[in-house]
Scaffold this active site. Structure first.
Site, PDB file in Angstrom:
ATOM      1  N   GLY A 136       7.032  -1.482   6.476  1.00  0.00           N
ATOM      2  CA  GLY A 136       8.408  -1.956   6.380  1.00  0.00           C
ATOM      3  C   GLY A 136       9.386  -1.058   7.099  1.00  0.00           C
ATOM      4  O   GLY A 136       9.068   0.075   7.459  1.00  0.00           O
ATOM      5  N   GLU A 137      10.576  -1.602   7.342  1.00  0.00           N
ATOM      6  CA  GLU A 137      11.652  -0.817   7.941  1.00  0.00           C
ATOM      7  C   GLU A 137      12.668  -0.547   6.822  1.00  0.00           C
ATOM      8  O   GLU A 137      13.416  -1.452   6.422  1.00  0.00           O
ATOM      9  CB  GLU A 137      12.280  -1.599   9.105  1.00  0.00           C
ATOM     10  CG  GLU A 137      13.575  -1.034   9.645  1.00  0.00           C
ATOM     11  CD  GLU A 137      13.558   0.484   9.892  1.00  0.00           C
ATOM     12  OE1 GLU A 137      12.638   0.987  10.550  1.00  0.00           O
ATOM     13  OE2 GLU A 137      14.486   1.158   9.398  1.00  0.00           O
ATOM     14  N   SER A 147      11.739   7.276   7.342  1.00  0.00           N
ATOM     15  CA  SER A 147      11.444   7.026   8.750  1.00  0.00           C
ATOM     16  C   SER A 147      12.001   5.671   9.171  1.00  0.00           C
ATOM     17  O   SER A 147      11.791   4.670   8.495  1.00  0.00           O
ATOM     18  CB  SER A 147       9.923   7.062   8.952  1.00  0.00           C
ATOM     19  OG  SER A 147       9.605   6.852  10.298  1.00  0.00           O
ATOM     20  N   CYS A 155       7.035  -3.752  16.418  1.00  0.00           N
ATOM     21  CA  CYS A 155       6.553  -2.705  17.334  1.00  0.00           C
ATOM     22  C   CYS A 155       5.118  -3.033  17.778  1.00  0.00           C
ATOM     23  O   CYS A 155       4.270  -3.377  16.954  1.00  0.00           O
ATOM     24  CB  CYS A 155       6.587  -1.344  16.649  1.00  0.00           C
ATOM     25  SG  CYS A 155       8.247  -0.867  16.132  1.00  0.00           S
ATOM     26  N   CYS A 187      -0.946   3.931   8.622  1.00  0.00           N
ATOM     27  CA  CYS A 187      -0.161   2.848   9.204  1.00  0.00           C
ATOM     28  C   CYS A 187      -0.663   1.426   8.958  1.00  0.00           C
ATOM     29  O   CYS A 187      -0.992   0.695   9.878  1.00  0.00           O
ATOM     30  CB  CYS A 187      -0.029   3.053  10.708  1.00  0.00           C
ATOM     31  SG  CYS A 187       0.452   4.706  11.120  1.00  0.00           S
ATOM     32  N   GLU A 204       0.813  -1.204   0.000  1.00  0.00           N
ATOM     33  CA  GLU A 204       0.000   0.000   0.000  1.00  0.00           C
ATOM     34  C   GLU A 204       0.852   1.261   0.000  1.00  0.00           C
ATOM     35  O   GLU A 204       1.970   1.284   0.502  1.00  0.00           O
ATOM     36  CB  GLU A 204      -0.951   0.003   1.192  1.00  0.00           C
ATOM     37  CG  GLU A 204      -0.270   0.241   2.511  1.00  0.00           C
ATOM     38  CD  GLU A 204      -1.263   0.260   3.666  1.00  0.00           C
ATOM     39  OE1 GLU A 204      -1.927  -0.778   3.864  1.00  0.00           O
ATOM     40  OE2 GLU A 204      -1.361   1.273   4.344  1.00  0.00           O
ATOM     41  N   CYS A 237       7.017  -6.549   7.949  1.00  0.00           N
ATOM     42  CA  CYS A 237       8.094  -5.916   8.714  1.00  0.00           C
ATOM     43  C   CYS A 237       8.565  -6.892   9.790  1.00  0.00           C
ATOM     44  O   CYS A 237       7.789  -7.678  10.303  1.00  0.00           O
ATOM     45  CB  CYS A 237       7.557  -4.643   9.364  1.00  0.00           C
ATOM     46  SG  CYS A 237       8.837  -3.634  10.153  1.00  0.00           S
ATOM     47  N   ASN A 271      -2.858   5.906  16.429  1.00  0.00           N
ATOM     48  CA  ASN A 271      -4.058   5.300  15.855  1.00  0.00           C
ATOM     49  C   ASN A 271      -4.279   3.972  16.538  1.00  0.00           C
ATOM     50  O   ASN A 271      -3.400   3.117  16.507  1.00  0.00           O
ATOM     51  CB  ASN A 271      -3.855   5.019  14.363  1.00  0.00           C
ATOM     52  CG  ASN A 271      -3.745   6.293  13.572  1.00  0.00           C
ATOM     53  OD1 ASN A 271      -4.684   7.068  13.505  1.00  0.00           O
ATOM     54  ND2 ASN A 271      -2.571   6.517  13.000  1.00  0.00           N
ATOM     55  N   CYS A 282       1.897  -1.197  16.141  1.00  0.00           N
ATOM     56  CA  CYS A 282       1.849  -1.004  14.690  1.00  0.00           C
ATOM     57  C   CYS A 282       1.022  -2.088  14.008  1.00  0.00           C
ATOM     58  O   CYS A 282       1.178  -3.272  14.293  1.00  0.00           O
ATOM     59  CB  CYS A 282       3.272  -0.988  14.128  1.00  0.00           C
ATOM     60  SG  CYS A 282       3.331  -0.819  12.346  1.00  0.00           S
ATOM     61  N   CYS A 314       3.459   8.633   0.207  1.00  0.00           N
ATOM     62  CA  CYS A 314       4.010   7.821   1.297  1.00  0.00           C
ATOM     63  C   CYS A 314       4.124   6.384   0.799  1.00  0.00           C
ATOM     64  O   CYS A 314       3.134   5.793   0.384  1.00  0.00           O
ATOM     65  CB  CYS A 314       3.091   7.901   2.514  1.00  0.00           C
ATOM     66  SG  CYS A 314       3.553   6.769   3.843  1.00  0.00           S
ATOM     67  N   SER A 367      11.658   7.060  14.670  1.00  0.00           N
ATOM     68  CA  SER A 367      10.489   6.694  15.467  1.00  0.00           C
ATOM     69  C   SER A 367      10.955   6.446  16.886  1.00  0.00           C
ATOM     70  O   SER A 367      11.380   5.350  17.241  1.00  0.00           O
ATOM     71  CB  SER A 367       9.839   5.430  14.890  1.00  0.00           C
ATOM     72  OG  SER A 367       9.375   5.708  13.596  1.00  0.00           O
ATOM     73  N   LEU A 368      10.894   7.495  17.697  1.00  0.00           N
ATOM     74  CA  LEU A 368      11.430   7.404  19.054  1.00  0.00           C
ATOM     75  C   LEU A 368      10.357   6.892  20.018  1.00  0.00           C
ATOM     76  O   LEU A 368      10.542   5.889  20.690  1.00  0.00           O
ATOM     77  CB  LEU A 368      11.963   8.783  19.477  1.00  0.00           C
ATOM     78  CG  LEU A 368      12.937   8.771  20.639  1.00  0.00           C
ATOM     79  CD1 LEU A 368      14.198   7.983  20.306  1.00  0.00           C
ATOM     80  CD2 LEU A 368      13.307  10.201  21.050  1.00  0.00           C
ATOM     81  N   HIS A 369       9.259   7.605  20.085  1.00  0.00           N
ATOM     82  CA  HIS A 369       8.058   7.169  20.801  1.00  0.00           C
ATOM     83  C   HIS A 369       8.192   7.013  22.307  1.00  0.00           C
ATOM     84  O   HIS A 369       7.241   6.566  22.965  1.00  0.00           O
ATOM     85  CB  HIS A 369       7.499   5.858  20.228  1.00  0.00           C
ATOM     86  CG  HIS A 369       7.192   5.907  18.765  1.00  0.00           C
ATOM     87  ND1 HIS A 369       6.751   7.033  18.130  1.00  0.00           N
ATOM     88  CD2 HIS A 369       7.262   4.952  17.801  1.00  0.00           C
ATOM     89  CE1 HIS A 369       6.565   6.774  16.840  1.00  0.00           C
ATOM     90  NE2 HIS A 369       6.875   5.530  16.617  1.00  0.00           N
TER      91      HIS A 369
HETATM   92  N1  SAH Z   1       9.707   1.221  10.104  1.00  0.00           N
HETATM   93  C1  SAH Z   1       9.737   2.629   9.957  1.00  0.00           C
HETATM   94  C2  SAH Z   1       8.695   3.203   9.017  1.00  0.00           C
HETATM   95  C3  SAH Z   1       7.315   2.641   9.058  1.00  0.00           C
HETATM   96  S1  SAH Z   1       6.200   3.155  10.261  1.00  0.00           S
HETATM   97  C4  SAH Z   1       9.671   3.301  11.313  1.00  0.00           C
HETATM   98  O1  SAH Z   1       9.584   2.594  12.302  1.00  0.00           O
HETATM   99  O2  SAH Z   1       9.779   4.511  11.394  1.00  0.00           O
HETATM  100  C5  SAH Z   1       5.902   4.856   9.972  1.00  0.00           C
HETATM  101  C6  SAH Z   1       5.584   5.605  11.240  1.00  0.00           C
HETATM  102  O3  SAH Z   1       4.268   5.276  11.735  1.00  0.00           O
HETATM  103  C7  SAH Z   1       6.548   5.290  12.374  1.00  0.00           C
HETATM  104  O4  SAH Z   1       6.880   6.466  13.073  1.00  0.00           O
HETATM  105  C8  SAH Z   1       5.712   4.357  13.233  1.00  0.00           C
HETATM  106  O5  SAH Z   1       6.215   4.276  14.514  1.00  0.00           O
HETATM  107  C9  SAH Z   1       4.334   5.004  13.110  1.00  0.00           C
HETATM  108  N2  SAH Z   1       3.234   4.153  13.526  1.00  0.00           N
HETATM  109  C10 SAH Z   1       3.081   2.820  13.395  1.00  0.00           C
HETATM  110  N3  SAH Z   1       1.912   2.406  13.917  1.00  0.00           N
HETATM  111  C11 SAH Z   1       1.294   3.502  14.366  1.00  0.00           C
HETATM  112  C12 SAH Z   1       0.043   3.744  14.993  1.00  0.00           C
HETATM  113  N4  SAH Z   1      -0.804   2.741  15.292  1.00  0.00           N
HETATM  114  N5  SAH Z   1      -0.268   5.026  15.313  1.00  0.00           N
HETATM  115  C13 SAH Z   1       0.574   6.047  15.019  1.00  0.00           C
HETATM  116  N6  SAH Z   1       1.761   5.883  14.435  1.00  0.00           N
HETATM  117  C14 SAH Z   1       2.126   4.632  14.107  1.00  0.00           C
END
Ligand code: SAH
Length: 354
Positions: A160-161, A192, A117, A334, A93, A113, A291, A120, A106, A215-217
């Site tokens: 994907g990463e 990202s 996480c 996502c 997608e 992946c 989300n 995700c 995007c 993607s620190l979070h």
């Molecule tokens: N693997 C890469 C890129 C894919 S995810 C990464 O980790 O950055 C793209 C972005 O969406 C990342 O910042 C990821 O952490 C975020 N993401 C994934 N699931 C999400 C969700 N349920 N809500 C908000 N952001 C999300």
């Protein structure tokens, strides 16, 4: 078709080599590259090449295009979600976002992946394979053709990463940047990553000054480790160190992505801890109300927590924005569409009602 080279995967230099192998004139390579990057579907559309060259080319290569399997357009903001079918039947997608300053696409970098996480939607579907440079490029080409307008910006933030598919991503970046191709400047590309440190360092040396999003979070390893298994391998300190090197070498500002999860990473203390860690860096923080996905119980932070978080970062001189949610009515975020589509297809196979 099996075994043939996909012209979308090749650089101009590689097509030149192909011309040498086929005993053809080398300068034809540029013309072929231009055609492929216009999004043509068939070698016979290359009208400035002789029939015999097209035949010779067709014996060894093909243009393996993505098929638009499904398309959903948001009534709210025009965001369009594309589901593409690959040659092998797999589905990926991509999302088209329409901004005042132009079109942004995007794109996905892998089928599934490996990173796992917890929040995700891509995680539950497992990993199938890496996408080739041509499959990554064709997401942009096919959307541009379908939209009938130039794509100006690319964000590699789909499924994907990307740094786990390093060589193909770097080749894709070369292809998309080439003046005879889409000619999209590196500054118009964001990548990202969940923070693969050796690859961040390697990327800093590629002379491709793209914007890096991390993607620190989480503000510390305890919280990050809980939601992102990759943190066991690369701690926040190591990531921050790599980011500092990246900004020094490329002079590019880093973006830290921070998905706000209610009660987990969105308190005053969490904001203060994050601020102390990254203050003074050439960076920007993107706060994303998470989300909710079916397989996990994480909930979006309250608006006042998000605002408080932003204010604390700003007090420390760190620029922070809250990400606007686009395409909310079409599951544009996502991995949600691919997931629901696959679920639907499984139900169709089982003859259940959707
Ligand atoms: N693997 C890469 C890129 C894919 S995810 C990464 O980790 O950055 C793209 C972005 O969406 C990342 O910042 C990821 O952490 C975020 N993401 C994934 N699931 C999400 C969700 N349920 N809500 C908000 N952001 C999300």
């Amino acid at each position: 078709m099996e075994g043939k080279i996909n012209l979308l995967d090749l650089t101009v230099e590689e097509i030149q080599q192909l011309m040498v192998d086929l005993k053809q004139e080398k300068f034809r390579a540029k013309q072929i590259y231009q055609w492929v990057n216009k999004g043509i579907k068939d070698l016979d559309e290359m009208t400035n090449l002789s029939k015999s060259l097209r035949e010779a080319l067709g014996n060894v290569s093909t243009i393996r295009k993505l098929k638009i399997k499904h398309k959903l357009v948001s009534k709210i903001d025009g965001t369009t979600k594309y589901l593409f079918e690959l040659e092998d039947g797999n589905i990926i997608e991509s999302v088209l976002m329409v901004y005042k300053h132009g079109l942004t696409v995007c794109i996905s970098s892998q089928l599934g992946c490996k990173m796992g996480c917890g929040f995700c939607a891509s995680t539950g579907l497992g990993f199938i394979r890496d996408l080739t440079p041509g499959e990554i490029l064709d997401q942009v080409l096919t959307i541009q053709t379908d939209a009938g307008k130039r794509v100006g910006n690319i964000v590699i933030m789909g499924i994907g990463e990307p740094l786990d598919n390093y060589d193909n991503i770097v080749k894709f970046l070369k292809l998309v940047n080439h003046p005879e191709g889409l000619n999209i400047g590196y500054r118009h590309v964001s990548l990202s990553t969940c923070g693969l440190v050796p690859e961040i360092l390697k990327l800093s040396r590629e002379n491709m000054p793209i914007t890096l999003s991390i993607s620190l979070h989480a503000p510390n390893d305890a919280i990050r480790g809980e939601i992102m298994p990759v943190n066991k391998k690369y701690s926040i300190d190591k990531i921050i160190e790599a980011c500092k090197i990246y900004t020094e070498v490329t002079k590019r500002r880093i973006t830290f992505e921070y998905a706000m999860i209610s009660g987990l990473n969105d308190s005053r203390e969490n904001a203060l801890e994050l601020a102390r860690r990254i203050k003074g860096m050439l960076c920007h923080v993107n706060l994303i109300p998470i989300n909710a996905i079916e397989s996990a119980s994480y909930k979006k932070s309250e608006r006042r927590n998000i605002d408080q978080f932003r204010e604390i970062l700003e007090k420390y001189g760190i620029e922070a924005t809250v990400r606007r949610e686009l395409g909310a009515d079409i599951n544009a975020a996502c991995g949600q569409l691919r997931r629901s589509m696959i679920a639907n297809e499984e139900r169709i196979k089982k003859n259940e009602e959707i």
